[in-house]
Design an enzyme around this catalytic site. Structure first.
Site, PDB file in Angstrom:
ATOM      1  N   ARG A 138      49.608 -65.021 -46.341  1.00 54.24           N
ATOM      2  CA  ARG A 138      50.692 -65.266 -45.378  1.00 54.24           C
ATOM      3  C   ARG A 138      50.176 -65.672 -44.009  1.00 54.24           C
ATOM      4  O   ARG A 138      50.910 -66.277 -43.221  1.00 54.24           O
ATOM      5  CB  ARG A 138      51.575 -64.030 -45.262  1.00 54.24           C
TER       6      ARG A 138
ATOM      7  N   TYR B   2      62.958 -72.886 -34.070  1.00 47.48           N
ATOM      8  CA  TYR B   2      63.383 -72.505 -32.719  1.00 47.48           C
ATOM      9  C   TYR B   2      62.437 -71.466 -32.144  1.00 47.48           C
ATOM     10  O   TYR B   2      61.872 -70.664 -32.870  1.00 47.48           O
ATOM     11  CB  TYR B   2      64.828 -71.987 -32.694  1.00 47.48           C
TER      12      TYR B   2
ATOM     13  N   MET C  84      61.738 -68.165 -29.595  1.00 45.17           N
ATOM     14  CA  MET C  84      62.521 -67.008 -29.127  1.00 45.17           C
ATOM     15  C   MET C  84      61.697 -66.003 -28.351  1.00 45.17           C
ATOM     16  O   MET C  84      60.473 -65.988 -28.427  1.00 45.17           O
ATOM     17  CB  MET C  84      63.217 -66.321 -30.310  1.00 45.17           C
TER      18      MET C  84
ATOM     19  N   LYS D 183      61.782 -61.672 -27.018  1.00 44.36           N
ATOM     20  CA  LYS D 183      62.433 -60.366 -27.063  1.00 44.36           C
ATOM     21  C   LYS D 183      62.814 -60.046 -25.618  1.00 44.36           C
ATOM     22  O   LYS D 183      61.985 -60.204 -24.714  1.00 44.36           O
ATOM     23  CB  LYS D 183      61.474 -59.309 -27.628  1.00 44.36           C
TER      24      LYS D 183
ATOM     25  N   HIS E 162      65.704 -55.485 -39.679  1.00 38.05           N
ATOM     26  CA  HIS E 162      65.521 -56.944 -39.628  1.00 38.05           C
ATOM     27  C   HIS E 162      64.898 -57.449 -40.940  1.00 38.05           C
ATOM     28  O   HIS E 162      65.379 -58.402 -41.552  1.00 38.05           O
ATOM     29  CB  HIS E 162      64.630 -57.288 -38.430  1.00 38.05           C
TER      30      HIS E 162
END
Ligand code: 76R
Length: 248
Positions: free
Chosen positions: A130, A144, A146, A148, A171
């Site tokens: 991963r 997009y 982002m 926090k 989440h």
């Protein structure tokens, strides 16, 4: 001070968005257009060979809407490689007909919110895979950036590790319902670019982006702590797709 989340990093990422100067392209001499297309196809050939050797991964998509026409998403071992391939593209004939629209620099990131304490994540081949993901050739992409939130009482970075872990678990549970439908690559960009993360999603059904992102909006970590930048959505560009797109 709250406990810092531990992160694992993998390949560096460059999202390179370009607009095409269609007027210049249509007015160009046919030989110049042919040269430009040949060069692009040979670059794409180099990128796929590299991907076959697991030395990186590249995805090429056509962006829908006026924010850009194309995006090249490159994942590579080093920032140097990203800069070299950006420069290599800038020197091509096609670059004369493209206008930079947006770019994003980040690195593939996994955080330890969901890992068992005491375990060595790098001993897990899935984790390693991963961190260096071969991007799927899904029909659609969504990107997009982002952050926090760090505002008044809604400051993610002042929360305890336990509170953040609880929220990240919720989440992750939402995300898992989209397994097989949406593939996500989270790249961290603190210190690299204007937002804290880049979210890159792949799906064969573009509606799944809308459903996933909407569902997450109701989940506390996004509802309360998520701030989002511009969204880009697009369609896979195959070799044939590029030919069709560039034909005049
Ligand atoms: O790594 C894991 O699978 C564990 C769970 C997990 C983590 C730690 C996870 C799962 N994510 C994690 C971290 Mn995510 N993710 C986003 C967005 O639009 C929005 O509201 C948010 C944008 C989407 C759509 C998404 C999808 N995730 C993160 C982080 C880092 C946070 C930090 O460190 O503070 C961000 C910014 C972020 C944002 N997430 C999943 C998904 C999906 C689909 C999953 C399930 C993946 C799977 O199970 O394979």
């Amino acid at each position: 001070m709250s406990e810092v989340a531990q992160t694992l990093e993998g390949w560096y990422a460059l999202h390179d968005f370009r607009r095409i100067d269609w007027t210049a392209w249509k007015e160009a001499a046919p030989e110049a257009r042919r040269r430009a297309e040949d060069e692009l196809h040979s670059l794409i050939g180099e990128w796929s060979a590299l991907e076959e050797n697991r030395a990186g991964s590249t995805a090429v998509y056509a962006i829908v809407g006026q924010k850009a026409d194309l995006v090249f998403v490159h994942l590579r071992e080093t920032l140097e490689e990203l800069q070299q391939l950006e420069t290599a593209f800038n020197k091509t004939e096609l670059a004369r007909f493209t206008i930079p629209a947006y770019s994003y620099v980040s690195v593939v990131e996994l955080s330890n919110y969901m890992t068992q304490p005491g375990s060595d994540p790098m001993a897990n081949p899935e984790v390693v895979a991963r961190l260096k993901p071969i991007m799927p050739k899904a029909k659609h992409i969504c990107f997009y950036p982002m952050n926090k939130r760090r505002e008044g009482n809604d400051n993610w970075y002042m929360l305890s590790m336990d509170d953040r872990r609880t929220m990240m678990r919720s989440h992750g549970m939402i995300g898992r319902q989209y397994a097989g439908k949406v593939k996500q690559i989270i790249t961290g960009s603190v210190g690299f670019d204007d937002w804290e993360w880049g979210v890159t999603l792949f799906a064969d059904d573009a509606l799944q982006f809308k459903k996933l992102v909407y569902e997450m909006r109701f989940d506390e970590v996004s509802a309360r702590y998520g701030d989002f930048g511009d969204f880009y959505v697009g369609n896979l560009l195959t070799t044939d797709g590029i030919r069709t797109m560039l034909s005049v």
